[in-house]
Design a protein around this motif. Structure first.
Motif, mmCIF file in Angstrom:
data_model
loop_
_atom_site.group_PDB
_atom_site.id
_atom_site.type_symbol
_atom_site.label_atom_id
_atom_site.label_comp_id
_atom_site.label_asym_id
_atom_site.label_seq_id
_atom_site.Cartn_x
_atom_site.Cartn_y
_atom_site.Cartn_z
ATOM 1 N N VAL A 93 0.773 -1.338 0.132
ATOM 2 C CA VAL A 93 0.029 0.036 -0.018
ATOM 3 C C VAL A 93 0.800 1.279 -0.127
ATOM 4 C CG1 VAL A 93 -1.916 -1.033 1.172
ATOM 5 C CG2 VAL A 93 0.018 0.021 2.676
ATOM 6 N N GLY A 94 0.246 2.382 -0.337
ATOM 7 C CA GLY A 94 0.870 3.604 -0.359
ATOM 8 C C GLY A 94 0.814 4.250 0.953
ATOM 9 N N ASP A 95 -0.132 4.285 1.621
ATOM 10 C CA ASP A 95 -0.354 4.800 2.905
ATOM 11 C C ASP A 95 -0.142 4.125 4.155
ATOM 12 O OD1 ASP A 95 -1.213 6.536 5.058
ATOM 13 O OD2 ASP A 95 -3.006 6.909 4.373
ATOM 14 N N ARG A 146 0.650 5.223 7.225
ATOM 15 C CA ARG A 146 0.518 5.758 8.341
ATOM 16 C C ARG A 146 -0.655 5.206 9.468
ATOM 17 N NH1 ARG A 146 -1.313 11.341 6.283
ATOM 18 N NH2 ARG A 146 -1.958 9.656 4.545
ATOM 19 N N ASP A 147 -1.431 4.289 8.862
ATOM 20 C CA ASP A 147 -2.720 4.015 9.432
ATOM 21 C C ASP A 147 -3.037 2.313 9.143
ATOM 22 O OD1 ASP A 147 -5.101 3.631 10.774
ATOM 23 O OD2 ASP A 147 -5.721 5.610 10.086
ATOM 24 N N THR A 148 -3.004 1.656 10.009
ATOM 25 C CA THR A 148 -2.982 0.135 9.619
ATOM 26 C C THR A 148 -4.437 -0.265 10.090
ATOM 27 O OG1 THR A 148 -1.927 -0.347 11.748
ATOM 28 C CG2 THR A 148 -0.651 -0.165 9.710
ATOM 29 N N ASP A 149 -5.474 0.399 10.568
ATOM 30 C CA ASP A 149 -6.538 0.139 10.907
ATOM 31 C C ASP A 149 -7.607 0.463 9.949
ATOM 32 O OD1 ASP A 149 -7.783 0.377 14.265
ATOM 33 O OD2 ASP A 149 -9.007 -0.257 12.638
ATOM 34 N N THR A 150 -8.654 -0.595 9.836
ATOM 35 C CA THR A 150 -9.457 -0.151 8.782
ATOM 36 C C THR A 150 -10.624 0.211 9.483
ATOM 37 O OG1 THR A 150 -10.410 -2.682 9.353
ATOM 38 C CG2 THR A 150 -8.700 -2.230 7.443
ATOM 39 N N SER A 209 -9.731 4.881 13.008
ATOM 40 C CA SER A 209 -8.323 5.198 12.816
ATOM 41 C C SER A 209 -8.324 6.478 12.085
ATOM 42 C CB SER A 209 -7.986 3.987 11.766
ATOM 43 O OG SER A 209 -9.035 4.123 10.202
ATOM 44 N N ASP A 210 -9.368 7.000 11.446
ATOM 45 C CA ASP A 210 -9.284 8.236 11.027
ATOM 46 C C ASP A 210 -8.840 9.289 11.688
ATOM 47 O OD1 ASP A 210 -9.975 7.082 8.269
ATOM 48 O OD2 ASP A 210 -12.155 7.513 8.816
ATOM 49 N N GLU A 213 -5.283 10.088 11.684
ATOM 50 C CA GLU A 213 -4.560 10.683 10.289
ATOM 51 C C GLU A 213 -4.198 11.932 10.417
ATOM 52 O OE1 GLU A 213 -4.791 7.704 7.107
ATOM 53 O OE2 GLU A 213 -4.616 10.089 6.844
ATOM 54 N N ALA A 234 1.351 8.104 -2.234
ATOM 55 C CA ALA A 234 1.965 7.515 -1.060
ATOM 56 C C ALA A 234 2.503 8.866 -0.251
ATOM 57 C CB ALA A 234 3.058 6.492 -0.995
ATOM 58 N N ARG A 266 1.530 12.064 -1.213
ATOM 59 C CA ARG A 266 0.347 13.171 -1.399
ATOM 60 C C ARG A 266 0.252 14.112 -0.073
ATOM 61 N NH1 ARG A 266 -4.939 15.064 -1.771
ATOM 62 N NH2 ARG A 266 -5.763 13.268 -0.587
ATOM 63 N N PRO A 296 0.327 -4.227 6.337
ATOM 64 C CA PRO A 296 -0.801 -4.264 7.389
ATOM 65 C C PRO A 296 -1.593 -5.454 7.141
ATOM 66 C CG PRO A 296 -0.807 -2.389 6.426
ATOM 67 C CD PRO A 296 0.396 -3.005 5.609
#
Lengths: 94, 323
Positions: free
Chosen positions: B17-19, B21-25, B29-30, B33, B87, B89, B207
């Motif tokens: 994945v590109g992002d 910072r956050d591994t929680d779906t 999790s937001d 961010e 990744a 942005r 993740p």
């Protein structure tokens, strides 16, 4: 503060249609941090990552009960096409 | 100073994945961010005057998110395996007001360029990117690469030298052993999904939320395989060290690209070299983006009149732990 859609998308903003398009557009705009997202906008132009795709689908499922798969945002990257696919394929769990 | 490596280095882990910072779906999790903030600017793109347009680097397939340069240094950011320009942005916001403009790089085969075949070899990639840079970049710029992207950035710098193209002010590398150190090979292309999942899980860095999305992994497999090939099927050739300062970042716990393997990048520059050790693993550079941005901005602060380091002096100082 959010990103401005016009800085990454060349085409004119087309307001999402009522119903599912509006719901999905709002979720996409929120997750990708844009002021707004149009129905002809592409997930790629908006700079969405795989993790954001997962997050968007999780929210769609929470909000609508429909199952969405993150890879659909890759294969149906234009919002209206993604929603059309979601309508025809996404199971309604409710 | 070149060491004799008897055993191949373990491959630096890659993430699908590109992002990172956050591994929680989950929705919660937001909250973790960082804000992807941007200047408020009511001006619609179509209302831009020519003068305002000229401040912005033009958008191309290689540079889909050029940002607003306003005369600063363009930081061309090359992504890790399986990832794309997206990744980086958020780095545009993080670097704002620092005089450095993040310019994420999009190699073919992913995101908007998914219909183009990805490169499987770094040299043709470097040639294509160097040509693009020579064509599009007009002002001061630097290269930043993470993991596979670090190798691409390095070979692109070499290629720019080879063709007499514009010279980057600085080379930033992260998450990869120095290029002369051999890596293990992981041939992802022919793997079944369960095999691929297990391999990525074993390497660490992907993740679980992504590993559990088999459809997503299947979609990413071709570009992951190509990027792993770029990184691993690489025969390093000895050339004169770059006349460009190099700053390296390493995650303290990165099993595939720890501080010692990363320190060896020092050999590839005749200018000052710095190593920053960050707390965390392979994606520490994204987890500590704010600190990384500050260090990058600091390194580029003298871009207008680059300080002449002592010719031939390689300074391998500074292992800083970023808490």
């Amino acid at each position: 503060m959010n990103g401005i859609r016009e800085e990454v998308v060349d085409s004119a903003f087309e307001a999402p249609a009522d119903g599912l398009e509006q719901v999905v557009a709002a979720i996409v705009a929120d997750v990708l941090s844009f002021d707004r997202v149009g129905r002809s906008d592409s997930f790629y132009d908006l700079g969405g990552t795989s993790l954001q795709a997962i997050r968007i689908c999780a929210r769609i499922e929470q909000r609508t009960g429909r199952t969405a798969y993150p890879e659909w945002l890759f294969t149906h990257d234009v919002l209206s096409e993604f929603v059309a696919h979601l309508e025809s394929e996404g199971e309604d769990g409710r | 100073m070149r060491g004799c490596r008897a055993s191949a280095r373990r491959h630096p882990v890659e993430e699908a994945v590109g992002d990172t910072r956050d591994t929680d779906t989950s929705d919660a999790s937001d909250a973790e961010e960082p804000d992807d903030t941007d200047d408020t600017d009511d001006t619609d793109d179509t209302d831009d005057t020519d003068e305002k347009r000229s401040d912005r680097m033009r958008r191309t397939a290689w540079f889909p998110f050029p940002g607003r340069s306003a005369g600063g240094v363009e930081l061309l950011c090359l992504p890790h395996a399986g990832a794309g320009a997206s990744a980086y942005r958020a780095w545009a916001t993080g670097l704002e007001h620092s005089g450095v403009t993040a310019c994420p790089v999009q190699p073919p085969g992913r995101e908007r360029r998914r219909d183009e075949p990805p490169f499987t070899d770094v040299r043709p990639l470097a040639r294509a990117l160097a040509d693009e840079i020579a064509e599009v970049i007009t002002g001061p710029f630097a290269l930043f690469g993470h993991s596979t992207g670090a190798l691409c950035a390095f070979e692109t710098a070499r290629q720019l030298r080879r063709i007499g193209g514009p010279r980057p002010a600085h080379l930033f590398v992260s998450g990869r052993p120095a290029p002369h150190l051999p890596l293990d090979r992981h041939d992802l292309a022919g793997m079944s999904l369960p095999e691929l999942t297990e391999t990525l899980r074993r390497l660490g860095g992907t993740p679980e939320s992504v590993l559990s999305q088999q459809g997503l992994l299947a979609a990413l497999q071709p570009v992951l395989a190509a990027d792993f090939s770029v990184n691993e099927v690489y025969d390093h050739r000895t050339e004169p060290a770059l006349d460009i300062p190099i700053t390296a970042f390493a995650g303290e716990q990165d099993g595939g690209a720890g501080p010692r393997d990363t320190a060896a990048w020092a050999e590839h520059t005749t200018r000052p070299f710095r190593l920053h050790v960050l707390e965390g693993g392979h994606f520490a550079v994204f987890a500590h983006a704010e600190r990384v941005h500050a260090l990058v901005a600091e390194a580029l602060a003298d871009r207008v009149s680059p300080a002449r380091g002592s010719a031939g002096h390689v300074d391998t100082q500074q292992e800083e732990l970023s808490r």
